[in-house]
Design an enzyme around this catalytic site. Structure first.
Site, PDB file in Angstrom:
ATOM      1  N   HIS A  87      -9.453  -7.230   5.801  1.00 39.24           N
ATOM      2  CA  HIS A  87      -8.310  -6.398   6.172  1.00 39.24           C
ATOM      3  C   HIS A  87      -8.800  -5.286   7.085  1.00 39.24           C
ATOM      4  O   HIS A  87      -9.790  -4.622   6.800  1.00 39.24           O
ATOM      5  CB  HIS A  87      -7.644  -5.771   4.943  1.00 39.24           C
ATOM      6  CG  HIS A  87      -6.503  -4.868   5.321  1.00 39.24           C
ATOM      7  ND1 HIS A  87      -5.243  -5.339   5.596  1.00 39.24           N
ATOM      8  CD2 HIS A  87      -6.455  -3.526   5.530  1.00 39.24           C
ATOM      9  CE1 HIS A  87      -4.460  -4.320   5.942  1.00 39.24           C
ATOM     10  NE2 HIS A  87      -5.176  -3.209   5.910  1.00 39.24           N
ATOM     11  N   ASP A 166       5.543  -2.164  -3.053  1.00 42.17           N
ATOM     12  CA  ASP A 166       4.858  -1.588  -1.895  1.00 42.17           C
ATOM     13  C   ASP A 166       5.743  -1.651  -0.662  1.00 42.17           C
ATOM     14  O   ASP A 166       5.809  -0.696   0.112  1.00 42.17           O
ATOM     15  CB  ASP A 166       3.537  -2.310  -1.620  1.00 42.17           C
ATOM     16  CG  ASP A 166       2.933  -1.829  -0.307  1.00 42.17           C
ATOM     17  OD1 ASP A 166       2.642  -0.629  -0.218  1.00 42.17           O
ATOM     18  OD2 ASP A 166       2.798  -2.637   0.624  1.00 42.17           O
ATOM     19  N   ARG A 173       7.844   5.878   2.923  1.00 44.88           N
ATOM     20  CA  ARG A 173       6.783   6.777   3.422  1.00 44.88           C
ATOM     21  C   ARG A 173       6.896   6.964   4.925  1.00 44.88           C
ATOM     22  O   ARG A 173       6.652   8.050   5.452  1.00 44.88           O
ATOM     23  CB  ARG A 173       5.404   6.212   3.078  1.00 44.88           C
ATOM     24  CG  ARG A 173       5.021   6.364   1.617  1.00 44.88           C
ATOM     25  CD  ARG A 173       3.843   5.478   1.257  1.00 44.88           C
ATOM     26  NE  ARG A 173       2.723   5.678   2.163  1.00 44.88           N
ATOM     27  CZ  ARG A 173       1.867   4.720   2.528  1.00 44.88           C
ATOM     28  NH1 ARG A 173       2.018   3.480   2.078  1.00 44.88           N
ATOM     29  NH2 ARG A 173       0.874   4.990   3.336  1.00 44.88           N
ATOM     30  N   SER A 188      -1.370   0.854  -1.329  1.00 42.65           N
ATOM     31  CA  SER A 188      -0.516  -0.036  -0.537  1.00 42.65           C
ATOM     32  C   SER A 188      -1.317  -1.243  -0.048  1.00 42.65           C
ATOM     33  O   SER A 188      -0.934  -2.401  -0.262  1.00 42.65           O
ATOM     34  CB  SER A 188       0.056   0.734   0.657  1.00 42.65           C
ATOM     35  OG  SER A 188       0.704  -0.138   1.556  1.00 42.65           O
ATOM     36  N   LYS A 192      -1.484  -5.407  -2.097  1.00 37.39           N
ATOM     37  CA  LYS A 192      -1.184  -6.681  -1.427  1.00 37.39           C
ATOM     38  C   LYS A 192      -2.402  -7.601  -1.421  1.00 37.39           C
ATOM     39  O   LYS A 192      -2.299  -8.794  -1.655  1.00 37.39           O
ATOM     40  CB  LYS A 192      -0.698  -6.426  -0.001  1.00 37.39           C
ATOM     41  CG  LYS A 192       0.677  -5.773   0.086  1.00 37.39           C
ATOM     42  CD  LYS A 192       1.274  -5.867   1.458  1.00 37.39           C
ATOM     43  CE  LYS A 192       0.600  -4.998   2.469  1.00 37.39           C
ATOM     44  NZ  LYS A 192       0.931  -3.568   2.394  1.00 37.39           N
TER      45      LYS A 192
END
Length: 428
Positions: A87, A166, A173, A188, A192
């Site tokens: 990620h 989320d 947000r 967050s 995931k």
């Protein structure tokens, strides 16, 4: 009618006054928000309290686990190969997923990349891949697992069933000024990724001008928090802290970033893109049990390219098809001889977005041919009149605002700049 075990206003008061929320309180809060009992304005107040006062390690872990529990989780137990994922916190010219997923998969490791779309100046992996004719982002669960088993690499859209809390909180947000909170960012991302079910995870956490988190120390704190969350949840997690002060590679956009990714898979491509792709691939393969994998060899001998072609075809794309070409281009040249000294990532990202490569709202279309090609990077010698970068768009009216974004974003000097390393640290 069932009685709720907690009062959300009490919980807001606790966090507002720098108190600590219990596991039970956080679990209830996330569940009650997901099912609509806790209102958006109440969750907005809680997000601001967390933004201002932070959260302890246990609270961040509890928040992450509660968001995972709000939806479904995937399991890869039935696969015949180990799983690993990556990620990135996003940046300008960051197309690393495209060459990285097939490169790692070419070693017999499964890479389930559930990716997103771009918003603002950071590009989305799915938008880039959708510039390939025919390629589709949505797969059924059966297609997803079958492609992981047969090819090893899948880049596709995440279903709405993973960590729905989320998705709800993220949207809130975005409009309440609470995006840059480390506990909220970390929970967050990791909710995931953990729900996705991968056995190991490598994080590319950016800092600098074009990064979501500009300050290197804050980026390090985010990386350390996410590595702890992954480890606590039983996912082998490592992070690389990487520099996003300068755009990554020479292409910023969609179709042009696909072209650059294919160059890397063919054994070429810009040095910085190759360096980061190789470094992340080594980390992913080490976590998947192959610490001695010869990553560079797989780029040079065509194995990674073969996996790319198979991955694109499996999702109905044509890897040999021509990519979109822009209708209009505008080249900016050097005004003097010297050395390219600065090239700030954020303004170049904003300029590409204004040319049509990104979107301002989730429902906006993306222009696949829009973007910027860089012809020089900081440290390169340039001569007066030499092309520095070329802007591409389908709508020439967009050039003016893109060029406005680039005023002061680059400079030419007599002496070479001090170049900082691309990879600043490894956090495990």
């Amino acid at each position: 009618m069932s009685v709720e075990p907690f009062d959300v206003v009490d919980l807001i008061h606790t966090k507002r006054d720098r108190g600590t929320l219990s596991t039970e309180q956080i679990s209830w809060l996330v569940d009650a928000y997901t099912r609509g009992y806790v209102a958006d304005e109440q969750m907005a107040a809680m997000a601001m309290a967390i933004f201002l006062n932070g959260m302890g390690r246990d609270e961040v872990r509890d928040l992450t686990l509660a968001m995972i529990a709000s939806g479904e989780t995937l399991s890869f137990d039935g696969l015949s190969k180990p799983t690993t994922d990556k990620h990135s916190t996003g940046g300008v010219g960051d197309k690393i997923t495209l060459p990285l997923a097939p490169l790692v998969a070419s070693f017999g490791v499964a890479v389930p990349q559930l990716s997103g779309r771009g918003l603002g100046h950071t590009g989305g992996t799915l938008d880039k891949l959708e510039s390939i004719p025919g390629w589709r982002a949505k797969l059924t669960n059966d297609e997803f697992y079958a492609q992981l088993e047969s090819i090893g690499a899948v880049v596709c859209a995440a279903g709405s069933g993973l960590a729905p809390a989320d998705g709800k909180l993220y949207a809130l947000r975005d409009i309440t000024g609470t995006v840059e909170s480390i506990p909220l960012i970390a929970s967050s991302i990791m909710s995931k990724k953990i729900a996705e079910g991968t056995a190991s995870l490598v994080l590319d956490v950016k800092f600098g001008s074009g990064a979501f988190m500009k300050d290197p120390e804050r980026s390090r704190e985010l990386a350390e928090t996410m590595v702890r969350l992954g480890t606590d949840a039983g996912v082998n997690t490592v992070a690389l802290l990487t520099n996003m002060n300068v755009p990554l590679g020479l292409a910023i956009g969609n179709a042009n970033e696909v072209r650059e990714s294919v160059e890397v898979l063919a054994g070429g491509g810009p040095a910085d893109v190759v360096e980061l792709t190789v470094a992340l691939a080594r980390e992913m393969l080490a976590l998947a049990g192959q610490p001695d994998a010869d990553v560079e060899a797989a780029l040079k001998d065509g194995r990674a390219m073969d996996t790319w072609n198979a991955m694109i075809r499996a999702q109905d794309g044509d890897p040999d098809a021509a990519l979109a070409e822009p209708k209009e281009s505008h080249t900016v040249t050097a005004e003097a001889d010297g050395i390219l000294s600065t090239q700030e990532a954020l303004p170049f990202g904003i300029a590409a977005w204004r040319l049509g490569a990104g979107r301002a709202r989730k429902e906006d279309p993306v222009h696949h041919a829009a973007g910027i090609d860089l012809h020089a990077k900081p440290g390169d010698p340039v001569t007066k009149g030499q092309p520095l970068f070329t802007l591409h768009t389908d709508e020439p009216a967009r050039f003016e605002r893109a060029l406005e974004a680039l005023e002061g974003a680059y400079s030419i000097a007599d002496t070479p700049p001090t170049l900082t390393p691309l990879i600043a640290a490894r956090i495990a």
